[in-house]
Design an enzyme around this catalytic site. Sequence first.
Site, mmCIF file in Angstrom:
data_model
loop_
_atom_site.group_PDB
_atom_site.id
_atom_site.type_symbol
_atom_site.label_atom_id
_atom_site.label_comp_id
_atom_site.label_asym_id
_atom_site.label_seq_id
_atom_site.Cartn_x
_atom_site.Cartn_y
_atom_site.Cartn_z
ATOM 1 N N ASP A 204 12.892 -18.024 -3.879
ATOM 2 C CA ASP A 204 13.372 -19.338 -4.304
ATOM 3 C C ASP A 204 14.810 -19.198 -4.790
ATOM 4 O OD1 ASP A 204 13.550 -21.995 -5.724
ATOM 5 O OD2 ASP A 204 11.404 -22.006 -5.291
ATOM 6 N N ASP B 28 17.708 -17.996 -0.467
ATOM 7 C CA ASP B 28 18.206 -19.269 0.056
ATOM 8 C C ASP B 28 17.827 -19.294 1.526
ATOM 9 O OD1 ASP B 28 19.654 -21.379 1.156
ATOM 10 O OD2 ASP B 28 21.421 -21.018 -0.087
ATOM 11 N N VAL B 29 16.897 -20.166 1.903
ATOM 12 C CA VAL B 29 16.347 -20.131 3.255
ATOM 13 C C VAL B 29 17.381 -20.448 4.329
ATOM 14 C CG1 VAL B 29 14.005 -20.655 2.482
ATOM 15 C CG2 VAL B 29 15.534 -22.540 3.123
ATOM 16 N N TYR C 157 14.023 -37.270 6.652
ATOM 17 C CA TYR C 157 12.909 -36.405 6.268
ATOM 18 C C TYR C 157 11.855 -36.369 7.374
ATOM 19 C CZ TYR C 157 8.978 -34.592 3.547
ATOM 20 O OH TYR C 157 7.909 -33.853 3.093
ATOM 21 N N LYS D 45 10.578 -33.120 9.630
ATOM 22 C CA LYS D 45 9.197 -32.637 9.631
ATOM 23 C C LYS D 45 8.573 -32.718 11.028
ATOM 24 C CE LYS D 45 9.051 -31.309 5.418
ATOM 25 N NZ LYS D 45 8.991 -29.869 5.115
ATOM 26 N N THR E 133 3.385 -33.890 -6.811
ATOM 27 C CA THR E 133 4.413 -32.867 -6.989
ATOM 28 C C THR E 133 5.711 -33.578 -7.401
ATOM 29 O OG1 THR E 133 5.115 -33.015 -4.676
ATOM 30 C CG2 THR E 133 3.377 -31.412 -5.192
#
Length: 267
Positions: free
Chosen positions: A37, A63-64, A159, A163, A196
């Site tokens: 993360d 950091d992806v 978004y 996805k 979340t």
Amino acid sequence: MIDYKGKVVLITGGARGFGAEFARGFAGRGATVVIGDINTELGEATVAEISRGGSACHFLSLDVRSDIDWAAAVDYCVSEVGGLDVVINNAGVEISELYIDTTPQACRDLFDINLVGTMLGIKHAFLAMQPGGASGRGGAILNLASVAGLSSTPGLAAYSASKAGVISLTKLAATEAGTFDYGVRANCLCPSLFNTDMGRKLLNDFPGLGLGESVEAVKEGLIARIPVGRFGELSDVVNAALYLCSEEASFINGVALPVDGGMSGAG
């Protein structure tokens, strides 16, 4: 009870939300969990919490969006923890805005994390897990998509597009891994709205976009679209992940599994 003893699981965005619940779930089944993360403080706190229960859990900064970070994370799993069996590409962000308010940079930033980050995770999982790779014992990849990638919800254009892209990447990863005999399966989960930080932000954003009179009205409208009549529990997503990444799911590959109480099927 699915047993993950002897398995190493790398989870991106594992400091909170779904990622932290995945970490707790896999660690509770005996896996050695590595949380990656950019939030060091929260990530280390989550690791400390899980470790207090006697489970093996580690934190690393990841950091992806960075190819270098991914290579270092996989190297850490193999050299310091003992291998790599499961990669969960969970890190993601969401923006709520109408088409007329869309800004190019916000979209690029979102795609960088949700799409490029997932692609790099698949790449480095393949490199490590394939025969002759640093781990070399095959494994499973689980990507986090969303019911938004399967259906249309106003205010979520960028978004939803990202996805839907994750779903496509998952199917391609499953096909490519099979073509080159990597011994790796790839699946994705498509959750609906959950309790979340991201889910709460979405609820709070919608009235301001003209998509509901109040947060409570938005909640009621969403629940009305879910045949089982409730929002999901975090355990619902964790249980699906535990299954899809296990040997019990060895013939399930390239699947986008809705965890949405039937919302996507109801239209």
